[in-house]
Design a protein around this motif. Structure first.
Motif, mmCIF file in Angstrom:
data_model
loop_
_atom_site.group_PDB
_atom_site.id
_atom_site.type_symbol
_atom_site.label_atom_id
_atom_site.label_comp_id
_atom_site.label_asym_id
_atom_site.label_seq_id
_atom_site.Cartn_x
_atom_site.Cartn_y
_atom_site.Cartn_z
ATOM 1 N N ARG A 38 43.714 44.569 38.270
ATOM 2 C CA ARG A 38 43.020 43.574 37.441
ATOM 3 C C ARG A 38 41.636 43.296 38.008
ATOM 4 O O ARG A 38 41.381 43.470 39.198
ATOM 5 N N GLN A 39 40.768 42.864 37.113
ATOM 6 C CA GLN A 39 39.411 42.532 37.525
ATOM 7 C C GLN A 39 38.962 41.294 36.777
ATOM 8 O O GLN A 39 38.877 41.292 35.534
ATOM 9 N N ALA A 40 38.709 40.238 37.534
ATOM 10 C CA ALA A 40 38.192 38.996 36.967
ATOM 11 C C ALA A 40 36.667 39.046 37.007
ATOM 12 O O ALA A 40 36.077 39.782 37.805
ATOM 13 N N PRO A 41 36.004 38.268 36.158
ATOM 14 C CA PRO A 41 34.537 38.271 36.140
ATOM 15 C C PRO A 41 33.954 37.963 37.515
ATOM 16 O O PRO A 41 34.363 36.998 38.180
ATOM 17 N N GLY A 42 33.024 38.797 37.942
ATOM 18 C CA GLY A 42 32.363 38.588 39.211
ATOM 19 C C GLY A 42 33.163 38.979 40.431
ATOM 20 O O GLY A 42 32.723 38.760 41.561
ATOM 21 N N LYS A 43 34.346 39.566 40.217
ATOM 22 C CA LYS A 43 35.197 39.951 41.335
ATOM 23 C C LYS A 43 35.478 41.449 41.299
ATOM 24 O O LYS A 43 35.310 42.099 40.275
ATOM 25 N N GLN A 44 35.929 41.958 42.439
ATOM 26 C CA GLN A 44 36.281 43.370 42.515
ATOM 27 C C GLN A 44 37.650 43.619 41.881
ATOM 28 O O GLN A 44 38.495 42.717 41.813
ATOM 29 N N ARG A 45 37.840 44.837 41.433
ATOM 30 C CA ARG A 45 39.142 45.225 40.907
ATOM 31 C C ARG A 45 40.160 45.219 42.048
ATOM 32 O O ARG A 45 39.881 45.701 43.148
ATOM 33 N N GLU A 46 41.351 44.678 41.777
ATOM 34 C CA GLU A 46 42.372 44.570 42.808
ATOM 35 C C GLU A 46 43.714 45.065 42.297
ATOM 36 O O GLU A 46 44.023 44.949 41.097
ATOM 37 N N LEU A 47 44.494 45.595 43.215
ATOM 38 C CA LEU A 47 45.834 46.053 42.869
ATOM 39 C C LEU A 47 46.734 44.850 42.618
ATOM 40 O O LEU A 47 46.780 43.920 43.418
#
Length: 121
Positions: A38-47
């Protein structure tokens, strides 16, 4: 050669549930690992979670006990999300590590187009 199609995102209130689905199609011989990121606005994609062809699962700490990943046959993965929180809001991406049925066989990493999950009252 491989396409991942996600479905099941949407808007849900805090404490609610959603189930995401991802189906892989194409020149697939086997899929070693399928997972959700998942990727939230302004954040890195995370498992978020992944599952091997043998059924071993792995979850990030923040979703343990709330989310369940499962596989149906080689090509389909689900993410059951319960007790959703506003901080779970993100675009969720399906990922697959694929061994192709054609050469060169790989394995190769493939991504879906993403599905939006919004948790808000």
């Amino acid at each position: 050669q491989v396409r991942l199609v996600e479905s099941g995102g949407g808007l849900v209130q805090p404490g609610g549930s959603l189930t995401l689905s991802c189906a892989a199609s194409g020149s697939i011989f086997d899929i070693y690992v399928m997972g959700w990121y998942r990727q939230a606005p302004g954040k890195q994609r995370e498992l978020v979670a992944d599952i091997t062809s043998g059924g071993s699962t792995n979850y990030r700490d923040s979703v343990k006990g709330r989310f369940t990943i499962s596989r149906e046959n080689v090509n389909t993965v689900y993410l059951q999300m319960n007790s959703l929180k506003p901080e779970d809001t993100a675009v969720y991406y399906c990922n697959a590590e694929v061994l192709l049925a054609i050469t060169p066989r790989g394995p190769y990493d493939y991504w879906g187009q993403g599905t939006q999950v919004t948790v808000s009252s």
